[in-house]
Design an enzyme around this catalytic site. Structure first.
Site, PDB file in Angstrom:
ATOM      1  N   ASP A  67       0.819  -1.221   0.000  1.00 36.88           N
ATOM      2  CA  ASP A  67       0.000   0.000   0.000  1.00 36.88           C
ATOM      3  C   ASP A  67       0.849   1.266   0.000  1.00 36.88           C
ATOM      4  O   ASP A  67       2.078   1.214   0.130  1.00 36.88           O
ATOM      5  CB  ASP A  67      -0.956  -0.017   1.219  1.00 36.88           C
ATOM      6  N   ASP A 134      -7.427  -2.303  14.266  1.00 33.22           N
ATOM      7  CA  ASP A 134      -8.841  -2.566  13.958  1.00 33.22           C
ATOM      8  C   ASP A 134      -9.038  -3.819  13.096  1.00 33.22           C
ATOM      9  O   ASP A 134     -10.128  -4.069  12.596  1.00 33.22           O
ATOM     10  CB  ASP A 134      -9.476  -1.340  13.270  1.00 33.22           C
ATOM     11  N   HIS A 136      -7.307  -4.477  10.280  1.00 35.23           N
ATOM     12  CA  HIS A 136      -7.011  -4.338   8.846  1.00 35.23           C
ATOM     13  C   HIS A 136      -5.710  -5.033   8.454  1.00 35.23           C
ATOM     14  O   HIS A 136      -4.807  -5.192   9.274  1.00 35.23           O
ATOM     15  CB  HIS A 136      -7.028  -2.873   8.383  1.00 35.23           C
ATOM     16  N   GLU A 141      -9.733  -1.808   5.307  1.00 33.04           N
ATOM     17  CA  GLU A 141     -10.377  -1.487   6.579  1.00 33.04           C
ATOM     18  C   GLU A 141     -11.647  -2.324   6.775  1.00 33.04           C
ATOM     19  O   GLU A 141     -12.267  -2.763   5.804  1.00 33.04           O
ATOM     20  CB  GLU A 141     -10.756   0.000   6.598  1.00 33.04           C
TER      21      GLU A 141
HETATM   22  C1  GLP Z   1      -0.466   0.393   8.626  1.00 29.15           C
HETATM   23  C2  GLP Z   1      -0.146  -0.460   7.408  1.00 29.15           C
HETATM   24  C3  GLP Z   1      -0.364  -1.935   7.691  1.00 29.15           C
HETATM   25  C4  GLP Z   1       0.274  -2.302   9.006  1.00 29.15           C
HETATM   26  C5  GLP Z   1      -0.365  -1.517  10.125  1.00 29.15           C
HETATM   27  C6  GLP Z   1       0.161  -1.868  11.494  1.00 29.15           C
HETATM   28  O1  GLP Z   1      -1.783   0.757   8.721  1.00 29.15           O
HETATM   29  N1  GLP Z   1      -0.910  -0.097   6.259  1.00 29.15           N
HETATM   30  O2  GLP Z   1       0.187  -2.697   6.630  1.00 29.15           O
HETATM   31  O3  GLP Z   1       0.142  -3.678   9.237  1.00 29.15           O
HETATM   32  O4  GLP Z   1      -0.085  -0.150   9.855  1.00 29.15           O
HETATM   33  O5  GLP Z   1       1.371  -1.251  11.704  1.00 29.15           O
HETATM   34  P1  GLP Z   1       2.314  -1.497  12.936  1.00 29.15           P
HETATM   35  O6  GLP Z   1       3.102  -2.722  12.605  1.00 29.15           O
HETATM   36  O7  GLP Z   1       3.175  -0.278  12.979  1.00 29.15           O
HETATM   37  O8  GLP Z   1       1.477  -1.675  14.149  1.00 29.15           O
END
Ligand code: GLP
Length: 244
Positions: A67, A134, A136, A141
């Site tokens: 993404d 959440d 995702h 989402e």
């Molecule tokens: C973002 C990314 C996800 C990732 C999530 C959690 O929203 N788009 O791909 O998994 O953050 O991130 P973290 O590992 O920093 O908790």
């Protein structure tokens, strides 16, 4: 779904890196699906070390990322292109032209078309995933509907809150992103999910402690995948009562 409980974050990352290394050695010209966020950082550090010290060779590997924020260009220090360059690509021998992170600026529809075509043009051997608080994955989402292919997604308020820690203020967090779709993620041959960080208990419970598969918690879809491995810490396992 295979669940591996590791004693520490370092152990989680080392074991996840083992799976990636095994694949890179076996199929040195394969495509890897990569992820951003704090969770995979330790895996990337480990892969950098193995490349520098042990000759793990990425020279024929190509990659596609999950993404990108809409509105952030590659030079913005919070763009996912910048994240990947500075935390992985600049430190291993992957060819920059073999790495792909969707464009966050310019014509969104045009960018999405290019992103979808690139995904469809090859096969991802292994897709690395993190987990949003959440539920995702990538930026898919929770909602009534999930999408098969790459699309633009409006970020949930809770995601903006969670990701605001990386920005000077909450107002600066982009409100939407382009993301790989759930179908494209599920078509990778292997999925490797690393769960780490705060506020992941609820989504982890829905993934690991129930048979639920729901668009209201997108990560639960990976229960349908034939070859998904989830790495959690002992601490998280205890917090949610997971005993294997
Ligand atoms: C973002 C990314 C996800 C990732 C999530 C959690 O929203 N788009 O791909 O998994 O953050 O991130 P973290 O590992 O920093 O908790």
């Amino acid at each position: 779904m295979k669940v591996i409980v590791a004693e520490s974050y370092a152990a989680q990352c080392a074991q996840a890196a083992d799976l990636i290394e095994e694949l890179v050695r076996e199929k040195p010209d394969c495509r890897l699906g990569l992820a951003t966020g704090s969770s995979p950082l330790g895996i990337y550090r480990e892969l950098i070390r193995r490349c520098k010290e042990e000759g793990l060779d990425f020279s024929r590997i190509c990659s596609v990322n999950l993404d990108e924020y809409v509105g952030l260009g590659p030079d913005h220090d919070q763009s996912y292109r910048y994240f990947m360059d500075s935390n992985l690509f600049d430190h291993i021998n992957i060819k920059p032209e073999n790495t792909y992170v969707a464009k966050g600026t310019g014509d969104v529809e045009e960018n999405l078309r290019e992103f979808r075509e690139l995904i469809a043009a090859g096969e991802t051997e292994l897709q690395l995933l993190g987990l949003g608080a959440d539920g995702h994955i990538a930026f898919n989402e929770p909602g009534e509907v999930l999408w098969d292919q790459a699309h633009q997604e409006k970020l949930d308020e809770s995601t903006i809150d969670a990701n605001s820690r990386f920005f000077a203020s909450r107002d600066l967090v982009p409100r939407s992103a382009v993301t790989m779709g759930i179908g494209e993620i599920m078509r990778a041959k292997k999925l490797l999910l690393i769960i780490s960080g705060a506020n992941k208990e609820e989504a982890s419970k829905r993934l690991l402690m129930s048979g639920e598969i729901s668009t209201s918690c997108p990560v639960t879809l990976i229960k349908l995948h034939r070859d998904a491995t989830v790495f959690i810490s002992r601490e998280l396992a205890e917090a949610i009562g997971y005993t294997g």
